[in-house]
Scaffold this active site. Structure first.
Site, PDB file in Angstrom:
ATOM      1  N   LYS A  98       0.820  -1.221   0.000  1.00 18.51           N
ATOM      2  CA  LYS A  98       0.000   0.000   0.000  1.00 18.51           C
ATOM      3  C   LYS A  98       0.848   1.263   0.000  1.00 18.51           C
ATOM      4  CE  LYS A  98      -4.186  -2.107   1.706  1.00 18.51           C
ATOM      5  NZ  LYS A  98      -3.734  -3.486   2.002  1.00 18.51           N
TER       6      LYS A  98
HETATM    7  C1  LIG Z   1      -4.380  -4.588   1.413  1.00 19.31           C
HETATM    8  C2  LIG Z   1      -3.592  -5.847   1.241  1.00 19.31           C
HETATM    9  C3  LIG Z   1      -3.989  -6.855   0.332  1.00 19.31           C
HETATM   10  C4  LIG Z   1      -5.283  -6.747  -0.467  1.00 19.31           C
HETATM   11  O1  LIG Z   1      -5.225  -5.777  -1.484  1.00 19.31           O
HETATM   12  P1  LIG Z   1      -6.550  -5.275  -2.216  1.00 19.31           P
HETATM   13  O2  LIG Z   1      -6.111  -4.165  -3.074  1.00 19.31           O
HETATM   14  O3  LIG Z   1      -7.501  -4.861  -1.137  1.00 19.31           O
HETATM   15  O4  LIG Z   1      -7.090  -6.435  -3.002  1.00 19.31           O
HETATM   16  C5  LIG Z   1      -3.173  -7.972   0.172  1.00 19.31           C
HETATM   17  N1  LIG Z   1      -2.037  -8.110   0.900  1.00 19.31           N
HETATM   18  C6  LIG Z   1      -1.625  -7.179   1.783  1.00 19.31           C
HETATM   19  C7  LIG Z   1      -0.386  -7.422   2.567  1.00 19.31           C
HETATM   20  C8  LIG Z   1      -2.377  -6.013   1.983  1.00 19.31           C
HETATM   21  O5  LIG Z   1      -1.956  -5.082   2.875  1.00 19.31           O
END
Ligand SMILES: *Cc1c(COP(=O)(O)O)cnc(C)c1O
Length: 462
Positions: free
Chosen positions: A112
């Site tokens: 993120k």
């Molecule tokens: C947020 C997250 C996901 C999921 O991603 P999306 O965009 O919501 O599908 C997967 N793995 C990790 C480590 C995350 O922080």
């Protein structure tokens, strides 16, 4: 470039207004009025570009008329200047048919950061050029809050308040949020679960008077800028492959809210030749069930080793459905109405065949997740975090012998040591994470009581 709502009831607007709006006022999600297509020749020209250069090329198609190139360039280089890898998102070769794209070299060790570091810069830019007051408010089950706080800490013109469920995020996630001591950051640690936090946030955003008076802005993954920032590493991943491996290339993505994988769908529509887009989920497998049966139905919640994918409703799914329905906003609105009233929607026949041509999907069980972590540590000396392990399990299921796959590593294993420890593997924490354990924490513990939370917000935002 103009942006429109999937539900068709919002006037078209530009990039910056789309970012500021977040969720569309008609309840839909914002999408570009037209998706630019990159020709194979252009793609070939991009082969030698760095992550930052690719970012600029791709964003120029979407922001050109609003953000001067030099301003964008400055934001991009600042955003990725504090990543620990010079490639920003480096590609690691695991074996003859598998590469891992490491998306965890940002400040909070999860993917993120890639979108939220830029979003922090962008909000700060908007505050400056537009004179907008930016008061970010969000709820997190761990990763989003940490990355959003790192993205805006210390920035002028922005304040951020993040609610997290008290004692229910991983220790590292808690420390990443609460050891930040900048005065523009407020952590509210709520006695309750993530849904309690989310519910209060939703009510506050739905109160248009409150939202307007306190200039509330969202950071959740329904914001189109997060989707677009993520498309950059789909291109970067593909272009980093050695030429001989650019045959049939699959990409496997640990998925929750459908944000990351939707970025892949967008990259594919822009002309990136991805062979199979693979959705990996855990035991909360609403997306797998949809791809296999055509029924999209929120189920019951299961706790897993990959908590960032523990979702019941995939909030970005509406964007995909919009394209599946050939960008027909009225039809899409009817489907979303059915989801609201019946608790489920179903596609079949030709539509389901298209879904199955667009995606493969696998819901990985808890035990298999740990097995995969052990197996790759033993066979390749490469430690996967539990989210990434789900992606690797899905690659194993769907990749054919003549295909190359890239599995996305969405988090660094140190972030989820509670699960890794169950495999018997002992890992050393990277220095920036180990250092967090020595720092004082800053958070206000509150009941899951809307009135008390509003009091805190009013005092903080002023
Ligand atoms: C947020 C997250 C996901 C999921 O991603 P999306 O965009 O919501 O599908 C997967 N793995 C990790 C480590 C995350 O922080």
């Amino acid at each position: 470039m103009e942006y429109i709502s999937t539900r068709g009831k919002v006037a078209a607007r530009g990039f910056i207004d789309t970012v500021l709006m977040g969720l569309a006022d008609d309840g839909g999600l914002m999408v570009p009025a037209e998706i630019p297509v990159i020709s194979p020749e252009k793609l070939e020209e991009w082969r030698s570009l760095s992550f930052q250069e690719l970012f600029l090329e791709i964003f120029s198609y979407y922001t050109n008329d609003e953000i001067p190139y030099d301003d964008l360039k400055k934001m991009v280089y600042t955003s990725y200047g504090n990543f620990r890898a010079p490639e920003v998102t480096p590609l690691h070769r695991v074996n003859d048919s598998l590469y891992v794209l490491e998306l965890f070299h940002g400040p909070t060790f999860a993917f993120k950061d890639v979108a939220l570091q830029f979003m922090g810069e962008l909000y700060s830019y908007i505050a400056k050029v537009r004179g907008e007051i930016i008061h970010i408010l969000g709820a997190t089950s761990g990763d989003t809050g940490a990355a959003a706080i790192q993205g805006v800490r210390g920035k002028e013109g922005i304040k951020i308040c993040i609610l997290h469920p008290h004692g229910k995020v991983s220790k590292v996630q808690e420390l990443q949020m609460t050891t930040v001591d900048d005065s523009n950051v407020l952590n509210l640690s709520v006695e309750g679960n993530f849904d309690d936090c989310q519910k209060i946030i939703k009510e506050l955003f739905a109160d248009l008077d409150f939202k307007g008076r306190y200039h509330l802005r969202a950071i959740n993954s329904i914001n189109f800028v997060r989707i677009l920032a993520q498309t950059v590493y789909y291109f970067h991943a593909y272009l980093q492959l050695p030429g001989s491996d650019q045959k049939k290339v699959n990409i496997s993505v640990p998925s929750g809210n459908f944000g990351n994988i939707f970025s892949g769908f967008l990259a594919q529509r822009m002309g990136l030749p991805i062979h199979k887009l693979i959705i990996a989920t855990n035991e909360n497998n609403i997306l797998e069930r949809f791809v296999v049966t055509g029924e999209y139905k929120p189920g019951s919640f299961t706790g897993t080793y990959s908590p960032s994918m523990d979702i019941q409703v995939a909030s970005n799914f509406e964007r995909y459905l919009y394209y599946l329905l050939d960008e027909d906003a009225e039809k899409l609105s009817r489907y979303m109405g059915t989801l609201q009233s019946e608790g489920a929607i179903t596609v079949d026949g030709e539509l389901l065949a298209r879904v199955q041509a667009d995606f493969s999907a696998l819901g990985v069980k808890n035990a298999q997740c740990l097995e995969i972590i052990s197996k790759y540590q033993q066979e390749s000396g490469y430690l996967l975090d539990p989210h990434t392990a789900c992606g690797v399990a899905a690659y194993e299921k769907f990749s054919a012998p003549d295909e190359i796959s890239i599995a996305y590593a969405t988090a660094h294993p140190a972030k989820f040591d509670e699960a890794i420890a169950l495999t018997g593997i002992k890992q050393e924490f990277p220095a920036p994470i180990a250092a967090l354990f020595e720092l004082p924490q800053h958070q206000v513990v509150v009941d899951h009581d809307k009135a008390e939370i509003v009091r805190q917000l009013v005092a903080f935002y002023g």
